[in-house]
Design a protein around this motif. Structure first.
Motif, PDB file in Angstrom:
ATOM      1  N   ARG A 256      11.376  11.879  -3.201  1.00 36.01           N
ATOM      2  CA  ARG A 256      10.225  11.284  -2.507  1.00 36.01           C
ATOM      3  C   ARG A 256      10.564  11.025  -1.049  1.00 36.01           C
ATOM      4  NH1 ARG A 256       9.830   5.999  -4.046  1.00 36.01           N
ATOM      5  NH2 ARG A 256       9.708   5.151  -1.943  1.00 36.01           N
ATOM      6  N   ASP A 257       9.678  11.418  -0.176  1.00 35.49           N
ATOM      7  CA  ASP A 257       9.880  11.174   1.250  1.00 35.49           C
ATOM      8  C   ASP A 257       9.883   9.671   1.522  1.00 35.49           C
ATOM      9  OD1 ASP A 257       9.964  13.868   1.779  1.00 35.49           O
ATOM     10  OD2 ASP A 257       7.830  14.013   2.310  1.00 35.49           O
ATOM     11  N   GLY A 258      10.774   9.245   2.375  1.00 37.70           N
ATOM     12  CA  GLY A 258      10.779   7.853   2.794  1.00 37.70           C
ATOM     13  C   GLY A 258      11.686   6.937   2.009  1.00 37.70           C
ATOM     14  N   VAL A 259      12.145   7.343   0.820  1.00 40.28           N
ATOM     15  CA  VAL A 259      13.017   6.471   0.044  1.00 40.28           C
ATOM     16  C   VAL A 259      14.393   6.411   0.720  1.00 40.28           C
ATOM     17  CG1 VAL A 259      13.910   8.274  -1.509  1.00 40.28           C
ATOM     18  CG2 VAL A 259      13.835   5.894  -2.264  1.00 40.28           C
ATOM     19  N   ARG A 352      10.464  -2.226   6.893  1.00 39.31           N
ATOM     20  CA  ARG A 352       9.166  -2.617   7.434  1.00 39.31           C
ATOM     21  C   ARG A 352       8.817  -1.759   8.654  1.00 39.31           C
ATOM     22  NH1 ARG A 352       7.258  -6.574   4.608  1.00 39.31           N
ATOM     23  NH2 ARG A 352       8.639  -8.094   3.609  1.00 39.31           N
ATOM     24  N   LYS A 353       9.819  -1.449   9.466  1.00 35.10           N
ATOM     25  CA  LYS A 353       9.589  -0.585  10.623  1.00 35.10           C
ATOM     26  C   LYS A 353       9.174   0.801  10.162  1.00 35.10           C
ATOM     27  CE  LYS A 353      11.883   1.186  14.769  1.00 35.10           C
ATOM     28  NZ  LYS A 353      13.153   1.190  15.562  1.00 35.10           N
ATOM     29  N   ARG A 354       9.822   1.312   9.115  1.00 33.53           N
ATOM     30  CA  ARG A 354       9.486   2.638   8.600  1.00 33.53           C
ATOM     31  C   ARG A 354       8.080   2.656   8.021  1.00 33.53           C
ATOM     32  NH1 ARG A 354      13.801   5.856   5.048  1.00 33.53           N
ATOM     33  NH2 ARG A 354      14.719   5.874   7.126  1.00 33.53           N
ATOM     34  N   ARG A 355       7.692   1.571   7.340  1.00 37.93           N
ATOM     35  CA  ARG A 355       6.336   1.503   6.779  1.00 37.93           C
ATOM     36  C   ARG A 355       5.285   1.539   7.886  1.00 37.93           C
ATOM     37  NH1 ARG A 355       5.614  -2.649   1.670  1.00 37.93           N
ATOM     38  NH2 ARG A 355       6.790  -1.422   0.140  1.00 37.93           N
ATOM     39  N   MET A 356       5.572   0.846   8.977  1.00 42.71           N
ATOM     40  CA  MET A 356       4.634   0.832  10.113  1.00 42.71           C
ATOM     41  C   MET A 356       4.507   2.230  10.708  1.00 42.71           C
ATOM     42  SD  MET A 356       5.717  -2.786  11.925  1.00 42.71           S
ATOM     43  CE  MET A 356       4.622  -2.492  13.317  1.00 42.71           C
ATOM     44  N   ASP A 358       5.021   5.071   9.107  1.00 43.28           N
ATOM     45  CA  ASP A 358       4.311   5.909   8.143  1.00 43.28           C
ATOM     46  C   ASP A 358       2.803   5.645   8.216  1.00 43.28           C
ATOM     47  OD1 ASP A 358       6.705   6.977   7.357  1.00 43.28           O
ATOM     48  OD2 ASP A 358       6.897   5.726   5.566  1.00 43.28           O
ATOM     49  N   ALA A 359       2.444   4.359   8.376  1.00 45.60           N
ATOM     50  CA  ALA A 359       1.024   4.000   8.423  1.00 45.60           C
ATOM     51  C   ALA A 359       0.350   4.560   9.678  1.00 45.60           C
ATOM     52  CB  ALA A 359       0.876   2.487   8.362  1.00 45.60           C
ATOM     53  N   ALA A 360       1.118   4.604  10.770  1.00 46.98           N
ATOM     54  CA  ALA A 360       0.566   5.092  12.037  1.00 46.98           C
ATOM     55  C   ALA A 360       0.475   6.610  12.078  1.00 46.98           C
ATOM     56  CB  ALA A 360       1.417   4.593  13.202  1.00 46.98           C
ATOM     57  N   ALA A 361       1.267   7.265  11.246  1.00 50.08           N
ATOM     58  CA  ALA A 361       1.304   8.742  11.258  1.00 50.08           C
ATOM     59  C   ALA A 361       0.018   9.351  10.676  1.00 50.08           C
ATOM     60  CB  ALA A 361       2.499   9.220  10.462  1.00 50.08           C
TER      61      ALA A 361
END
Length: 361
Positions: A256-259, A352-356, A358-361
């Motif tokens: 899974r991407d992002g893990v 949390r930085k990575r989630r932000m 991902d959300a912006a992408a």
């Protein structure tokens, strides 16, 4: 005379007879003669050298000062948090690795509101020589209500970050993969913003099971390599493997991407400095982003003995080397453990930085 002395005397007599017959035995069989420096009967009589040596008890080396854990000096709020967490664990009949593995950081971590919950029971099907968790070939069956119990406990604690770990369950067809996936899913349903780290076994190298668990939605997939390749057979259960663990970490990363993937190394098990560095290189090649290094401590007299106590300066050198390899984070110190809270603070910020992003992408 005591039975053990009689046996020793008989062994000595056999050695003496062997000395006299050695030349004949060598001629008859072509084999080497027996050694000429073994104990004789006199050695076992009162005052004998062997009896004197046998009476001497070997003392274990005392722990160095840096391993003597001081009272963390809990504040009133910290003590209250510790007691609340302890009561919740007992009330919901949960097992924590903090308790089962006799972690030296338990008071500090629990007071800070961080605990590592052990799911699928407290009995493992494997018997690693360093681990104090109970073992059995046939542990009790899984509790189908556990995933909900875990989600309820974490909600009561009000945590933002939780670590789930597990015993190995080689006795189950899927080794508990579906149970683990349900646990993570329930946590997500209860608290969508919760960050979840899982510290899991190798699933016997079954990458399909690894992928199934990863896709349940945890943020960090941790699997510990434990020790260097050479000492793996002496340290870990025979069903575990150095290369198998690296392959599991690679499979988790690809599922899974992002893990984020994470692993941990114990030192003081007979390894060399270069072997530790090679293990760090192997982990980085496998895509691992977070690594921790800590001192192995013998939990009981029946477990593997400590090879040596590693100086804190060496831990600093390992951390610097890990940083040079490009790890996102390395926690390295005598009392650092794979789920030590100091690392979690960094991981939480990074996730949390990575989630932000991902959300912006």
């Amino acid at each position: 005379l005591p039975e053990e002395v009689l046996f020793a005397m008989a062994a000595a007599l056999r050695v003496n007879v062997g000395r006299r017959l050695a030349p004949f035995a060598r001629c008859a069989s072509g084999g080497p003669a027996l050694a000429q420096d073994g104990p004789t009967l006199q050695d076992f009589l009162p005052g004998g050298d062997f009896a004197e040596r046998a009476s001497i008890k070997v003392k274990r080396s005392p722990k160095p000062a840096w391993l003597k854990k001081a009272n963390p000096g809990l504040t009133a709020d910290g003590t209250q948090t510790y007691e609340r967490l302890k009561k919740t664990v007992k009330h919901l009949k949960l097992a924590t690795v903090c308790q089962e593995a006799k972690c030296p950081n338990m008071g500090e971590c629990w007071a800070g509101g961080t605990a590592t919950i052990m799911v699928m029971g407290d009995t493992c099907t494997r018997a690693c020589r360093f681990c104090s968790v109970k073992t059995s070939r046939a542990p009790p069956p899984l509790d189908p209500g556990e995933p909900e119990h875990v989600a309820k406990a974490v909600a009561e604690w009000g945590l933002n970050y939780v670590v789930l770990t597990t015993v190995d369950r080689d006795d189950l067809p899927d080794q508990g993969a579906e149970h683990l996936a349900k646990t993570v899913s329930f946590l997500r349903e209860k608290q969508p913003k919760l960050l979840v780290e899982t510290l899991l076994g190798d699933f016997q190298g079954n990458h399909d099971l690894v992928a199934h668990v990863v896709r349940s939605g945890m943020d960090v997939y941790a699997h510990n390599i434990e020790t260097v390749e050479r000492t793996t057979p002496q340290v870990r259960d025979r069903r575990a493997g150095y290369r198998q663990s690296l392959a599991v970490l690679e499979a988790a990363k690809a599922a899974r991407d992002g893990v984020v993937t994470k692993s941990s190394i114990m030192v003081g098990c007979g390894e060399s400095t270069e072997e530790v560095k090679q293990t760090l290189r192997d982990l980085r090649t496998a895509g691992v982003e977070i690594v921790t290094l800590g001192q192995y401590l013998q939990p009981t007299k029946g477990h593997m003995k400590v090879g040596r106590y590693v100086d804190p300066v060496e831990f600093d050198e390992y951390r610097e080397y890990a940083d040079s390899l490009g790890f996102a984070y390395c926690a390295s110190g005598p009392l650092v453990r794979s789920s030590y809270r100091a690392g979690e603070f960094f991981v939480e910020s990074m996730l949390r930085k990575r989630r932000m992003q991902d959300a912006a992408a």
